[in-house]
Design a protein around this motif. Structure first.
Motif, mmCIF file in Angstrom:
data_model
loop_
_atom_site.group_PDB
_atom_site.id
_atom_site.type_symbol
_atom_site.label_atom_id
_atom_site.label_comp_id
_atom_site.label_asym_id
_atom_site.label_seq_id
_atom_site.Cartn_x
_atom_site.Cartn_y
_atom_site.Cartn_z
ATOM 1 N N LYS A 106 0.842 -1.200 0.000
ATOM 2 C CA LYS A 106 0.000 0.000 0.000
ATOM 3 C C LYS A 106 0.877 1.251 0.000
ATOM 4 N N GLU A 107 0.628 2.129 -0.952
ATOM 5 C CA GLU A 107 1.397 3.369 -1.046
ATOM 6 C C GLU A 107 0.567 4.424 -1.774
ATOM 7 N N SER A 108 0.976 5.687 -1.617
ATOM 8 C CA SER A 108 0.313 6.769 -2.340
ATOM 9 C C SER A 108 1.185 8.020 -2.291
ATOM 10 N N TRP A 109 1.261 8.696 -3.442
ATOM 11 C CA TRP A 109 1.900 10.013 -3.530
ATOM 12 C C TRP A 109 0.794 11.060 -3.551
ATOM 13 N N LEU A 110 0.926 12.073 -2.705
ATOM 14 C CA LEU A 110 -0.117 13.100 -2.580
ATOM 15 C C LEU A 110 0.519 14.483 -2.696
ATOM 16 N N ARG A 111 -0.227 15.417 -3.266
ATOM 17 C CA ARG A 111 0.270 16.783 -3.467
ATOM 18 C C ARG A 111 -0.832 17.799 -3.193
ATOM 19 N N GLY A 112 -0.396 19.043 -2.899
ATOM 20 C CA GLY A 112 -1.367 20.121 -2.707
ATOM 21 C C GLY A 112 -0.725 21.341 -2.076
ATOM 22 N N PRO A 113 -1.500 22.422 -1.949
ATOM 23 C CA PRO A 113 -0.979 23.666 -1.359
ATOM 24 C C PRO A 113 -0.975 23.611 0.165
ATOM 25 N N VAL A 114 -0.143 24.474 0.739
ATOM 26 C CA VAL A 114 -0.088 24.648 2.195
ATOM 27 C C VAL A 114 -0.545 26.065 2.506
ATOM 28 N N ASP A 115 -1.572 26.202 3.340
ATOM 29 C CA ASP A 115 -2.064 27.528 3.706
ATOM 30 C C ASP A 115 -1.075 28.223 4.635
ATOM 31 N N ASP A 116 -1.242 29.561 4.755
ATOM 32 C CA ASP A 116 -0.325 30.338 5.594
ATOM 33 C C ASP A 116 -0.385 29.925 7.059
ATOM 34 N N ASP A 117 -1.513 29.351 7.492
ATOM 35 C CA ASP A 117 -1.612 28.916 8.885
ATOM 36 C C ASP A 117 -1.061 27.508 9.100
ATOM 37 N N GLY A 118 -0.485 26.910 8.043
ATOM 38 C CA GLY A 118 0.133 25.596 8.177
ATOM 39 C C GLY A 118 -0.784 24.427 7.904
ATOM 40 N N THR A 119 -2.048 24.679 7.575
ATOM 41 C CA THR A 119 -2.955 23.576 7.267
ATOM 42 C C THR A 119 -2.809 23.175 5.803
ATOM 43 N N MET A 120 -3.134 21.920 5.517
ATOM 44 C CA MET A 120 -2.982 21.421 4.149
ATOM 45 C C MET A 120 -3.980 20.302 3.884
ATOM 46 N N ARG A 121 -4.362 20.196 2.631
ATOM 47 C CA ARG A 121 -5.191 19.090 2.155
ATOM 48 C C ARG A 121 -4.551 18.601 0.862
ATOM 49 N N LEU A 122 -3.960 17.423 0.920
ATOM 50 C CA LEU A 122 -3.245 16.865 -0.217
ATOM 51 C C LEU A 122 -4.044 15.698 -0.788
ATOM 52 N N THR A 123 -3.964 15.530 -2.088
ATOM 53 C CA THR A 123 -4.713 14.459 -2.744
ATOM 54 C C THR A 123 -3.796 13.657 -3.656
ATOM 55 N N GLY A 124 -4.154 12.366 -3.841
ATOM 56 C CA GLY A 124 -3.408 11.486 -4.727
ATOM 57 C C GLY A 124 -4.249 11.061 -5.916
ATOM 58 N N LYS A 125 -3.588 10.570 -6.954
ATOM 59 C CA LYS A 125 -4.302 10.134 -8.156
ATOM 60 C C LYS A 125 -5.209 8.942 -7.883
ATOM 61 N N ASP A 126 -4.912 8.182 -6.823
ATOM 62 C CA ASP A 126 -5.724 7.010 -6.497
ATOM 63 C C ASP A 126 -6.915 7.361 -5.608
ATOM 64 N N GLY A 127 -7.147 8.661 -5.355
ATOM 65 C CA GLY A 127 -8.267 9.084 -4.520
ATOM 66 C C GLY A 127 -7.929 9.231 -3.054
ATOM 67 N N SER A 128 -6.701 8.963 -2.671
ATOM 68 C CA SER A 128 -6.306 9.111 -1.271
ATOM 69 C C SER A 128 -6.244 10.593 -0.902
ATOM 70 N N VAL A 129 -6.436 10.875 0.397
ATOM 71 C CA VAL A 129 -6.474 12.256 0.889
ATOM 72 C C VAL A 129 -5.677 12.351 2.186
ATOM 73 N N LEU A 130 -4.850 13.372 2.271
ATOM 74 C CA LEU A 130 -4.125 13.674 3.514
ATOM 75 C C LEU A 130 -4.577 15.037 4.008
ATOM 76 N N ASN A 131 -5.041 15.088 5.243
ATOM 77 C CA ASN A 131 -5.366 16.344 5.917
ATOM 78 C C ASN A 131 -4.397 16.517 7.076
ATOM 79 N N GLY A 132 -3.706 17.650 7.094
ATOM 80 C CA GLY A 132 -2.712 17.845 8.142
ATOM 81 C C GLY A 132 -2.573 19.298 8.530
#
Length: 225
Positions: A106-132
């Motif tokens: 199981k693996e996934s590459w995810l990308r996305g912007p980082v807001d000025d307050d340090g929050t981020m929502r990254l997404t992968g081509k396989d539909g995976s999502v990272l919220n941090g």
């Protein structure tokens, strides 16, 4: 003794009348002179005092909004709370790249912007999502949703050679795509996919990124947004 005659009485009356007329004329002249000598009343009603204008209240200009400080470039590595997988992130120029890997399949590459307050929502081509969210500028706390699973994680700021690595090539007519997470202390987790079939990845040299796949030498390079 003889009484005065009518003629004498008449003369006496005329004299008395003339004397009284003279007195009245003199008194009238004095009264007129006295009235003329008195100065005319020049007193005029003073104009109403004008009220002083109320002081203008100075309007304070709004204070300038504090300038936004971009999130600094850095690497972060860590493991999921259940210790089944690893997560690595690279932040650069306001964007983030993350790699999630369990070291088996199981693996996934995810990308996305980082807001000025340090929050981020990254997404992968396989539909995976990272919220941090970046905490205290030293660690990222978040979750990864992948393949129906939900994984909480903590990734601490790390120095090279820790971080995510990737190598892609064609080896013996097979399309090879390898991903690695180098953790502090030299620990590694990786998945190597050959023509879409995932398997545990061989170790890489953390200093050079060198790795041998099916007898062919490849170079895994640090992954960035």
């Amino acid at each position: 003794m003889k009484r005065p005659g009518p003629l004498l009485n008449l003369l006496a009356g005329l004299l008395v009348g003339a004397f009284m007329l003279s007195l009245n004329t003199t008194a009238g002249t004095r009264s007129t002179s006295s009235s003329a000598a008195q100065p005319a009343d020049t007193t005029r009603e003073s104009p109403a005092a004008t009220a002083a204008p109320a002081p203008t209240q100075a309007t304070s200009s709004p204070s300038p909004s504090p300038s936004k400080i971009p999130v600094p470039d850095a690497r972060y590595t860590g493991r999921t709370d259940d210790d089944t997988s690893a997560v690595a992130l690279t932040l650069r120029d306001g964007r983030a790249l993350a790699y999630f890997c369990d070291g088996r399949a199981k693996e996934s590459w995810l990308r996305g912007p980082v807001d000025d307050d340090g929050t981020m929502r990254l997404t992968g081509k396989d539909g995976s999502v990272l919220n941090g969210a970046l905490k205290d500028g030293r660690r990222i706390r978040g979750t990864v949703d992948i393949g129906g699973g939900h994984h909480a994680f903590t990734a601490d700021q790390a120095e090279k050679p820790a971080g995510p690595y990737r190598a892609t090539a064609t080896v013996r007519d097979a399309r090879v795509d390898g991903g690695w997470i180098v953790l502090p202390g030299g620990w590694q987790v990786g998945v190597l996919t050959r023509d879409g079939e995932p398997a545990p990845a061989p170790r890489i040299d953390p200093e050079t990124g060198a790795v041998t796949v099916d007898g062919q030498r490849l170079t895994a390079r640090p992954a960035a947004p």
